[in-house]
Design a protein around this motif. Structure first.
Motif, short mmCIF file in Angstrom:
data_model
loop_
_atom_site.label_atom_id
_atom_site.label_comp_id
_atom_site.label_asym_id
_atom_site.label_seq_id
_atom_site.Cartn_x
_atom_site.Cartn_y
_atom_site.Cartn_z
N MET A 1 0.97 -0.95 -0.12
CA MET A 1 -0.02 0.37 0.59
C MET A 1 0.94 0.88 0.35
O MET A 1 1.72 1.23 0.45
N LEU A 2 1.11 2.28 -1.36
CA LEU A 2 1.18 2.99 -1.48
C LEU A 2 0.40 4.48 -0.25
O LEU A 2 -1.07 4.66 -0.28
N ILE A 3 0.75 5.31 1.09
CA ILE A 3 0.53 5.95 1.77
C ILE A 3 1.39 7.81 1.56
O ILE A 3 2.53 7.28 1.19
N GLU A 4 0.16 8.36 1.30
CA GLU A 4 0.85 9.82 1.63
C GLU A 4 -0.03 11.01 1.60
O GLU A 4 -0.84 10.52 2.16
N THR A 5 0.14 11.67 2.20
CA THR A 5 -0.53 13.09 2.73
C THR A 5 -1.21 14.03 1.75
O THR A 5 -0.57 14.04 0.72
N VAL A 6 -2.57 13.94 2.06
CA VAL A 6 -3.20 14.60 1.40
C VAL A 6 -4.21 15.83 2.08
O VAL A 6 -4.58 15.59 2.79
N PRO A 7 -4.99 16.20 1.43
CA PRO A 7 -5.81 17.23 2.13
C PRO A 7 -7.47 16.33 1.82
O PRO A 7 -7.72 15.22 1.48
N PHE A 8 -7.81 16.46 3.51
CA PHE A 8 -9.38 15.98 3.75
C PHE A 8 -9.96 16.32 2.69
O PHE A 8 -11.19 15.79 2.58
N THR A 9 -10.10 17.34 1.73
CA THR A 9 -10.67 17.46 0.72
C THR A 9 -10.98 16.83 -0.15
O THR A 9 -11.02 16.61 -1.70
N PHE B 1 -7.09 18.93 9.38
CA PHE B 1 -6.46 17.80 8.63
C PHE B 1 -4.97 18.45 8.13
O PHE B 1 -3.57 18.11 7.81
N ALA B 2 -5.15 20.12 8.67
CA ALA B 2 -3.39 20.68 7.43
C ALA B 2 -2.62 20.80 8.71
O ALA B 2 -2.44 21.39 9.75
N GLU B 3 -1.24 20.89 8.02
CA GLU B 3 0.48 20.88 8.92
C GLU B 3 0.25 21.85 9.70
O GLU B 3 -0.34 22.63 8.61
N PRO B 4 0.99 23.37 10.74
CA PRO B 4 1.22 21.72 11.45
C PRO B 4 0.22 21.03 12.15
O PRO B 4 0.47 20.45 13.16
N LYS B 5 -0.76 21.63 12.40
CA LYS B 5 -2.55 21.18 13.60
C LYS B 5 -2.49 19.64 13.47
O LYS B 5 -3.43 18.93 14.52
N GLY B 6 -2.57 19.10 12.31
CA GLY B 6 -2.94 17.99 11.78
C GLY B 6 -2.33 17.67 10.96
O GLY B 6 -1.63 17.75 9.86
N THR B 7 -2.63 16.47 9.49
CA THR B 7 -2.25 15.42 9.17
C THR B 7 -3.56 14.52 8.00
O THR B 7 -3.90 13.90 9.36
N GLY C 1 -6.69 8.24 6.97
CA GLY C 1 -7.33 8.16 8.28
C GLY C 1 -6.25 10.07 8.64
O GLY C 1 -5.12 10.28 7.52
N GLY C 2 -7.15 10.21 9.81
CA GLY C 2 -6.11 11.41 9.73
C GLY C 2 -6.03 11.73 11.68
O GLY C 2 -6.31 11.25 11.79
N TRP C 3 -4.78 13.24 11.75
CA TRP C 3 -4.27 13.04 13.40
C TRP C 3 -4.67 14.63 13.51
O TRP C 3 -4.46 15.34 12.01
N PRO D 1 -2.58 19.68 25.00
CA PRO D 1 -2.00 20.03 24.09
C PRO D 1 -0.94 19.35 23.87
O PRO D 1 -0.95 19.35 22.22
N GLY D 2 -0.89 18.12 24.05
CA GLY D 2 0.56 17.00 23.59
C GLY D 2 -0.53 16.00 22.74
O GLY D 2 -0.33 15.18 22.24
N ASP D 3 -1.28 16.18 22.84
CA ASP D 3 -2.62 14.97 22.19
C ASP D 3 -3.17 15.63 21.00
O ASP D 3 -2.85 16.43 20.94
N VAL D 4 -3.33 14.95 20.23
CA VAL D 4 -4.09 14.56 18.96
C VAL D 4 -5.02 13.66 18.30
O VAL D 4 -5.02 12.30 19.22
N GLU D 5 -5.83 13.65 17.88
CA GLU D 5 -7.49 12.92 17.84
C GLU D 5 -7.00 12.59 16.90
O GLU D 5 -7.13 13.10 15.94
N ILE D 6 -6.94 10.75 16.52
CA ILE D 6 -7.47 10.36 15.30
C ILE D 6 -8.66 9.86 14.71
O ILE D 6 -9.76 9.86 15.29
#
Length: 158
Positions: free
Chosen positions: A1-9, A41-47, A61-63, A71-76
């Protein structure tokens, strides 16, 4: 599986999200109505990550940070693998990449919510090192809501 970062949209994310919502309707009777802002889901607050196999979108999936908890938490959110691709270890690859990118961004813990109508998801999260925590988020008062967390270790810098 190829994984890439994309916009949530991204169109492929929209297709997978629609499939996930059909799945939630089958299991719970309704779609997931948790409020989501694509900008979370946009950097730097998410991906947001998209998994493809032979060019076909099969997983996502994203965080996001700053929505719940410390403040150290991210939510999937919106972690989903198409049914015909489950049981092949792809979700493990995807969650490992979500955790890795969150740790590289300086976050220390991942939190997430699922529900009792997804026993496979609950077993998966426990098997990958997550432990139950008090309910949070949009469904925190729902009796079927189950929440989990995992401490992250900072990957070595290359």
């Amino acid at each position: 599986m190829l994984i890439e970062t994309v916009p949530f949209t991204h169109p492929d994310v929209e297709t997978l999200t629609e499939a996930a919502q059909r799945f939630y309707r089958e299991r719970y009777g309704d779609p997931d109505e948790s409020p989501i802002d694509p900008a979370e889901f946009a950097e730097p607050k998410g991906t947001f990550l998209l998994g493809t196999l032979d060019g076909e979108p099969i997983a996502c999936g994203g965080w996001r940070s700053g929505v719940h908890g410390d403040p150290g938490d991210v939510e999937i959110k919106r972690m989903f693998v198409l049914a015909e691709h489950r049981g092949k270890g792809l979700a493990r690859v995807l969650i490992a990449e979500l955790e890795r990118t969150a740790a590289l961004a300086g976050f220390t813990r991942v939190i997430l919510e699922t529900g009792t109508e997804q026993p496979e998801a609950m077993a998966f999260y426990v098997s990958t090192g997550y432990h139950p925590i008090p309910s949070f988020g949009y469904y925190r008062e729902a009796p079927e809501c189950r929440c989990y967390a995992k401490q992250l270790t900072t990957p070595p810098r290359s």
